[in-house]
Design an enzyme around this catalytic site. Structure first.
Site, PDB file in Angstrom:
ATOM      1  N   LYS A 114       0.859  -1.180   0.000  1.00 48.50           N
ATOM      2  CA  LYS A 114       0.000   0.000   0.000  1.00 48.50           C
ATOM      3  C   LYS A 114       0.899   1.234   0.000  1.00 48.50           C
ATOM      4  CE  LYS A 114      -3.806   1.861   2.731  1.00 48.50           C
ATOM      5  NZ  LYS A 114      -4.480   1.801   4.024  1.00 48.50           N
ATOM      6  N   HIS A 116      -0.149   4.501   0.391  1.00 49.40           N
ATOM      7  CA  HIS A 116      -0.682   5.671   1.091  1.00 49.40           C
ATOM      8  C   HIS A 116      -1.100   5.251   2.504  1.00 49.40           C
ATOM      9  CE1 HIS A 116      -4.081   3.547  -0.671  1.00 49.40           C
ATOM     10  NE2 HIS A 116      -4.789   4.031   0.326  1.00 49.40           N
TER      11      HIS A 116
END
Ligand code: OMP
Length: 234
Positions: A114, A116
Site C-alpha cells: 500500500k 498511502h
C-alpha cells in the site's frame, strides 16, 4: 475414521468432509499435478466451520507448545487464505489458553504494497524482532511457505515454525519435470533448509484412513494411487 487420530483431529476431518472442504474429482494444483482430491479451506466460512478449523489449529499449536517447545509472539497468515485463519486462531487461543496467549498478536501481508495511509506490506502487529508462527491451509510443494518466510525475514521477523491444516505429503516437483523419480518431501526440505519445526493437523494418510468410512471405492483407489505416485522418500 482412523482409530489413532486424536479426537480433535477426527472432529476436524469430519467437519471438513461434511462442510464440503474436502472434495474428490480431478483438480489441477499450483504445482500443475492433477490430483483426485482437493482441500479448499475457503469453504470454512460458516460460524460452525470457522470454529472447527480455528479450534483444531489452536489445539495443534498448544500441543506443539507443550510437547515440542514451540515458542512465538505473532501468528502470521499469508494472503489470502491465511488471513482469516490467523485472526480466528488468535481469538481461539485467547479463549482456550488465555494464560499462554494473552500477548499473542496476529499479522498478515498484502499481495501488493500500500503506497498511502500507513503504507507497507504488513497489516497487524509489526514483525520486527518478533518470533513468528506461520499458519496456512495446505502444504504441497512449499512454494507459498518459502515466499512467506522470505517476506517475514525482510520485515525483520524470526520464523519460529509453520502450522498447516493439511500436509499432502508429496515429494517436491522435480527440477526437470520428471515426477517419476523419487524425491524428498516439501516439509522435510523446508525443515532442513530453514531449521524450523512444521506441524499439520491432518496428513494425506489421515484422510485415506478416514475415507474408508465415507468415500466411494473409486475415489479411495484414485487417492491411494496418487499417494503412491507422489509420495516422498522421507
Ligand atoms: P505450497 O505447498 O506452499 O506451494 O502451497 C500450496 C497451495 O496450494 C496452498 O496454499 C493452497 O492455496 C493450494 N492448494 C489447496 O488449497 N488445496 C489443495 O488440496 C492443494 C493445493 C495445491 O494447489 O497444491
Amino acid at each position: 475414521m482412523s482409530g489413532q487420530l486424536a479426537s480433535y483431529k477426527q472432529e476436524f476431518l469430519k467437519a471438513a468432509i461434511e462442510g464440503g472442504v474436502l472434495k474428490f474429482g480431478s483438480f489441477e494444483l499450483k504445482s500443475k499435478r492433477i490430483s483426485p482430491y482437493f482441500f479448499n479451506a475457503g469453504e470454512f466460512h460458516t460460524a460452525r466451520l470457522a470454529g472447527a478449523i480455528s479450534s483444531a489449529f489452536a489445539k495443534t499449536i498448544i500441543d506443539a507448545q507443550q510437547n515440542a517447545g514451540l515458542d512465538f509472539d505473532i501468528i502470521f497468515g499469508p494472503a489470502y487464505k491465511g488471513i482469516p485463519l490467523c485472526s480466528a486462531i488468535t481469538i481461539k487461543l485467547g479463549e482456550i489458553s488465555p494464560q499462554n496467549s494473552d500477548t499473542v498478536s496476529y499479522s498478515f501481508d498484502r499481495k501488493e504494497a500500500k503506497d498511502h495511509g500507513e503504507g507497507g506490506n504488513i497489516v497487524g502487529a509489526s514483525l520486527k524482532g518478533k518470533k513468528i508462527l506461520i499458519v496456512d491451509d495446505v502444504i504441497t510443494a512449499g512454494t507459498a511457505k518459502r515466499e512467506a518466510i522470505d517476506k517475514i525475514r525482510k520485515e525483520g521477523g524470526i520464523v519460529a515454525g509453520i502450522v498447516v491444516a493439511l500436509d499432502r505429503k508429496e515429494k517436491l516437483p522435480a527440477a526437470d519435470g520428471d515426477d517419476s523419480k523419487p524425491g524428498p518431501s516439501a516439509i522435510g526440505e523446508l525443515r532442513k533448509e530453514y531449521g524450523i519445526p512444521i506441524f499439520a493437523i491432518l496428513t494425506l494418510d489421515d484422510i485415506i484412513a478416514g475415507m474408508k468410512s465415507f468415500a466411494s471405492d473409486d475415489d479411495i483407489k484414485r487417492t491411494e494411487e496418487y499417494r503412491q505416485k507422489y509420495k516422498a522418500t522421507d
